[in-house]
Design an enzyme around this catalytic site. Sequence first.
Site, PDB file in Angstrom:
ATOM      1  N   LYS A  64     -22.762  58.353  73.137  1.00  0.00           N
ATOM      2  CA  LYS A  64     -21.802  59.415  73.490  1.00  0.00           C
ATOM      3  C   LYS A  64     -20.791  59.630  72.352  1.00  0.00           C
ATOM      4  O   LYS A  64     -20.534  60.760  71.944  1.00  0.00           O
ATOM      5  CB  LYS A  64     -21.047  59.056  74.788  1.00  0.00           C
ATOM      6  CG  LYS A  64     -21.949  58.802  75.987  1.00  0.00           C
ATOM      7  CD  LYS A  64     -21.157  58.513  77.245  1.00  0.00           C
ATOM      8  CE  LYS A  64     -20.333  57.242  77.193  1.00  0.00           C
ATOM      9  NZ  LYS A  64     -21.142  55.991  77.067  1.00  0.00           N
ATOM     10  N   ARG A 109     -15.827  45.728  68.731  1.00  0.00           N
ATOM     11  CA  ARG A 109     -14.990  45.987  69.905  1.00  0.00           C
ATOM     12  C   ARG A 109     -14.920  44.762  70.805  1.00  0.00           C
ATOM     13  O   ARG A 109     -15.915  44.066  70.964  1.00  0.00           O
ATOM     14  CB  ARG A 109     -15.572  47.180  70.673  1.00  0.00           C
ATOM     15  CG  ARG A 109     -14.700  48.402  70.564  1.00  0.00           C
ATOM     16  CD  ARG A 109     -15.371  49.612  71.072  1.00  0.00           C
ATOM     17  NE  ARG A 109     -15.743  49.533  72.483  1.00  0.00           N
ATOM     18  CZ  ARG A 109     -16.234  50.554  73.170  1.00  0.00           C
ATOM     19  NH1 ARG A 109     -16.402  51.715  72.571  1.00  0.00           N
ATOM     20  NH2 ARG A 109     -16.570  50.428  74.439  1.00  0.00           N
ATOM     21  N   ARG A 117     -23.089  47.136  67.130  1.00  0.00           N
ATOM     22  CA  ARG A 117     -22.117  48.190  66.799  1.00  0.00           C
ATOM     23  C   ARG A 117     -20.936  47.636  65.991  1.00  0.00           C
ATOM     24  O   ARG A 117     -20.383  46.586  66.303  1.00  0.00           O
ATOM     25  CB  ARG A 117     -21.574  48.839  68.067  1.00  0.00           C
ATOM     26  CG  ARG A 117     -20.459  49.841  67.745  1.00  0.00           C
ATOM     27  CD  ARG A 117     -20.102  50.736  68.886  1.00  0.00           C
ATOM     28  NE  ARG A 117     -19.768  50.009  70.085  1.00  0.00           N
ATOM     29  CZ  ARG A 117     -19.601  50.592  71.262  1.00  0.00           C
ATOM     30  NH1 ARG A 117     -19.761  51.884  71.373  1.00  0.00           N
ATOM     31  NH2 ARG A 117     -19.304  49.877  72.318  1.00  0.00           N
ATOM     32  N   ARG A 166     -20.693  45.903  81.959  1.00  0.00           N
ATOM     33  CA  ARG A 166     -20.475  47.353  81.766  1.00  0.00           C
ATOM     34  C   ARG A 166     -21.721  48.140  82.176  1.00  0.00           C
ATOM     35  O   ARG A 166     -21.618  49.215  82.777  1.00  0.00           O
ATOM     36  CB  ARG A 166     -20.125  47.642  80.301  1.00  0.00           C
ATOM     37  CG  ARG A 166     -18.699  47.222  79.948  1.00  0.00           C
ATOM     38  CD  ARG A 166     -18.494  47.089  78.452  1.00  0.00           C
ATOM     39  NE  ARG A 166     -18.748  48.297  77.712  1.00  0.00           N
ATOM     40  CZ  ARG A 166     -19.129  48.333  76.428  1.00  0.00           C
ATOM     41  NH1 ARG A 166     -19.278  47.205  75.759  1.00  0.00           N
ATOM     42  NH2 ARG A 166     -19.334  49.477  75.836  1.00  0.00           N
ATOM     43  N   ARG A 197     -16.393  59.409  85.151  1.00  0.00           N
ATOM     44  CA  ARG A 197     -17.215  58.203  85.260  1.00  0.00           C
ATOM     45  C   ARG A 197     -17.388  57.744  86.691  1.00  0.00           C
ATOM     46  O   ARG A 197     -18.085  56.761  86.947  1.00  0.00           O
ATOM     47  CB  ARG A 197     -16.477  57.108  84.517  1.00  0.00           C
ATOM     48  CG  ARG A 197     -17.261  56.399  83.476  1.00  0.00           C
ATOM     49  CD  ARG A 197     -16.245  55.530  82.771  1.00  0.00           C
ATOM     50  NE  ARG A 197     -16.827  54.513  82.000  1.00  0.00           N
ATOM     51  CZ  ARG A 197     -16.911  54.568  80.678  1.00  0.00           C
ATOM     52  NH1 ARG A 197     -16.489  55.616  80.014  1.00  0.00           N
ATOM     53  NH2 ARG A 197     -17.406  53.560  80.047  1.00  0.00           N
TER      54      ARG A 197
HETATM   55  P1  AP5 Z   1     -21.919  54.851  70.553  1.00  0.00           P
HETATM   56  O1  AP5 Z   1     -22.006  56.274  70.103  1.00  0.00           O
HETATM   57  O2  AP5 Z   1     -20.711  54.069  70.187  1.00  0.00           O
HETATM   58  O3  AP5 Z   1     -22.219  54.763  72.135  1.00  0.00           O
HETATM   59  P2  AP5 Z   1     -21.321  55.143  73.384  1.00  0.00           P
HETATM   60  O4  AP5 Z   1     -22.212  55.794  74.392  1.00  0.00           O
HETATM   61  O5  AP5 Z   1     -20.114  55.922  72.956  1.00  0.00           O
HETATM   62  O6  AP5 Z   1     -20.951  53.692  73.872  1.00  0.00           O
HETATM   63  P3  AP5 Z   1     -19.579  53.058  74.364  1.00  0.00           P
HETATM   64  O7  AP5 Z   1     -19.810  51.587  74.382  1.00  0.00           O
HETATM   65  O8  AP5 Z   1     -18.421  53.572  73.580  1.00  0.00           O
HETATM   66  O9  AP5 Z   1     -19.514  53.604  75.801  1.00  0.00           O
HETATM   67  P4  AP5 Z   1     -18.697  53.052  76.958  1.00  0.00           P
HETATM   68  O10 AP5 Z   1     -18.911  54.146  77.928  1.00  0.00           O
HETATM   69  O11 AP5 Z   1     -19.036  51.694  77.429  1.00  0.00           O
HETATM   70  O12 AP5 Z   1     -17.230  52.847  76.327  1.00  0.00           O
HETATM   71  P5  AP5 Z   1     -15.866  53.633  76.498  1.00  0.00           P
HETATM   72  O13 AP5 Z   1     -15.133  53.476  75.232  1.00  0.00           O
HETATM   73  O14 AP5 Z   1     -16.069  54.984  77.059  1.00  0.00           O
HETATM   74  O15 AP5 Z   1     -23.238  54.102  70.006  1.00  0.00           O
HETATM   75  C1  AP5 Z   1     -23.440  52.729  70.255  1.00  0.00           C
HETATM   76  C2  AP5 Z   1     -24.212  52.110  69.062  1.00  0.00           C
HETATM   77  O16 AP5 Z   1     -25.519  52.696  68.980  1.00  0.00           O
HETATM   78  C3  AP5 Z   1     -23.552  52.398  67.697  1.00  0.00           C
HETATM   79  O17 AP5 Z   1     -23.699  51.275  66.879  1.00  0.00           O
HETATM   80  C4  AP5 Z   1     -24.328  53.613  67.139  1.00  0.00           C
HETATM   81  O18 AP5 Z   1     -24.355  53.597  65.726  1.00  0.00           O
HETATM   82  C5  AP5 Z   1     -25.720  53.367  67.726  1.00  0.00           C
HETATM   83  N1  AP5 Z   1     -26.444  54.609  68.036  1.00  0.00           N
HETATM   84  C6  AP5 Z   1     -25.934  55.738  68.637  1.00  0.00           C
HETATM   85  N2  AP5 Z   1     -26.904  56.648  68.796  1.00  0.00           N
HETATM   86  C7  AP5 Z   1     -28.045  56.100  68.313  1.00  0.00           C
HETATM   87  C8  AP5 Z   1     -29.410  56.552  68.195  1.00  0.00           C
HETATM   88  N3  AP5 Z   1     -29.795  57.762  68.650  1.00  0.00           N
HETATM   89  N4  AP5 Z   1     -30.312  55.708  67.634  1.00  0.00           N
HETATM   90  C9  AP5 Z   1     -29.938  54.481  67.181  1.00  0.00           C
HETATM   91  N5  AP5 Z   1     -28.677  54.002  67.248  1.00  0.00           N
HETATM   92  C10 AP5 Z   1     -27.743  54.796  67.818  1.00  0.00           C
HETATM   93  O19 AP5 Z   1     -15.159  52.779  77.661  1.00  0.00           O
HETATM   94  C11 AP5 Z   1     -14.673  51.471  77.444  1.00  0.00           C
HETATM   95  C12 AP5 Z   1     -13.928  50.996  78.691  1.00  0.00           C
HETATM   96  O20 AP5 Z   1     -12.791  51.856  78.941  1.00  0.00           O
HETATM   97  C13 AP5 Z   1     -14.719  51.018  80.000  1.00  0.00           C
HETATM   98  O21 AP5 Z   1     -15.507  49.854  80.153  1.00  0.00           O
HETATM   99  C14 AP5 Z   1     -13.578  51.114  81.022  1.00  0.00           C
HETATM  100  O22 AP5 Z   1     -12.950  49.854  81.209  1.00  0.00           O
HETATM  101  C15 AP5 Z   1     -12.595  52.036  80.336  1.00  0.00           C
HETATM  102  N6  AP5 Z   1     -12.818  53.456  80.652  1.00  0.00           N
HETATM  103  C16 AP5 Z   1     -13.133  54.434  79.754  1.00  0.00           C
HETATM  104  N7  AP5 Z   1     -13.247  55.616  80.372  1.00  0.00           N
HETATM  105  C17 AP5 Z   1     -13.002  55.387  81.678  1.00  0.00           C
HETATM  106  C18 AP5 Z   1     -12.998  56.221  82.826  1.00  0.00           C
HETATM  107  N8  AP5 Z   1     -13.280  57.553  82.747  1.00  0.00           N
HETATM  108  N9  AP5 Z   1     -12.713  55.678  84.035  1.00  0.00           N
HETATM  109  C19 AP5 Z   1     -12.417  54.359  84.130  1.00  0.00           C
HETATM  110  N10 AP5 Z   1     -12.420  53.498  83.088  1.00  0.00           N
HETATM  111  C20 AP5 Z   1     -12.712  54.011  81.858  1.00  0.00           C
END
Ligand code: AP5
Length: 238
Positions: free
Chosen positions: A22, A178, A145, A189, A97
């Site tokens: 994402k 992270r 990552r 997660r 989410r």
């Molecule tokens: P990346 O692009 O970083 O993936 P991502 O989907 O953004 O993963 P996240 O871990 O950031 O998602 P998340 O939803 O757990 O975290 P968030 O910060 O939202 O890619 C991942 C890796 O893969 C990278 O190394 C990249 O290079 C590689 N990659 C990407 N695409 C690829 C491809 N096509 N092929 C190969 N490699 C690839 O949330 C963190 C925390 O915040 C949550 O756990 C929660 O506690 C809180 N939170 C956030 N939003 C909310 C909400 N709306 N409600 C409640 N709590 C929330």
Amino acid sequence: MVEETSRSIGPVVLLGAPGAGKGTQAKRIAARYGIPHVSTGDLLRDHVQRGTTLGQQVREAMSRGELVSDHLVCDMVKDRLRQADCARGSVMDGFPRTVAQARWLDMFLERECGFFDKSMSSKGWLIVIQLAVDYNQLLHRLTGRRTCPSCGRIYNVHLQPLRVAGACDLDGSTLVIRDDDREEVIRERLAVYERQTQPVAEYYRRKGRLTTVDGDLAVDEVTNKVFCEIDRAAGGST
Ligand code: AP5
């Protein structure tokens, strides 16, 4: 290169499990369409790092891989979407989410932007793109990552060789892991995603707003498909 400067775009909601890509795709969408990347994870991590009241309230839940309360996240998103740079649209990464957050977003867009009212359709439209990725691939991506703390670029040490080990290719900063990318937290997660966020896909599918892209493809291929879906939705909205 920014290709679009005047028409409304989205909001584009990117849905997908942790590690689905994402953040990677949201940065490219933001650059191409000239709209802000609204990442609730980044906004929350910034609060934690600055030690704000919100940061203190959410730190523990985030470090365990659990979701933050809906009302805290929705208030934060409301403040962000009301900022002037979101007037033309935005790409939302990590929000909504839960079904409660999705309902809140519908209400917010309807009240504040006149969305979903056919007579005002030129004001914008909502497209939800789900990135579908295999479970083992998600684990592999998240353990590899690394992120640049200066420019925000996302890398993967398993999948993309770096020019200098441990350093950002663009500005040389030392890359960071992270806090929630430890294996036991990653598994939690992913379980939380299945339980609380998969129903959001169903919510949007029923409304006819969901489109799914194969997120297992290479990054550039995913980007091409995502841009096609956005262009198609933009074409259909005018
Ligand atoms: P990346 O692009 O970083 O993936 P991502 O989907 O953004 O993963 P996240 O871990 O950031 O998602 P998340 O939803 O757990 O975290 P968030 O910060 O939202 O890619 C991942 C890796 O893969 C990278 O190394 C990249 O290079 C590689 N990659 C990407 N695409 C690829 C491809 N096509 N092929 C190969 N490699 C690839 O949330 C963190 C925390 O915040 C949550 O756990 C929660 O506690 C809180 N939170 C956030 N939003 C909310 C909400 N709306 N409600 C409640 N709590 C929330």
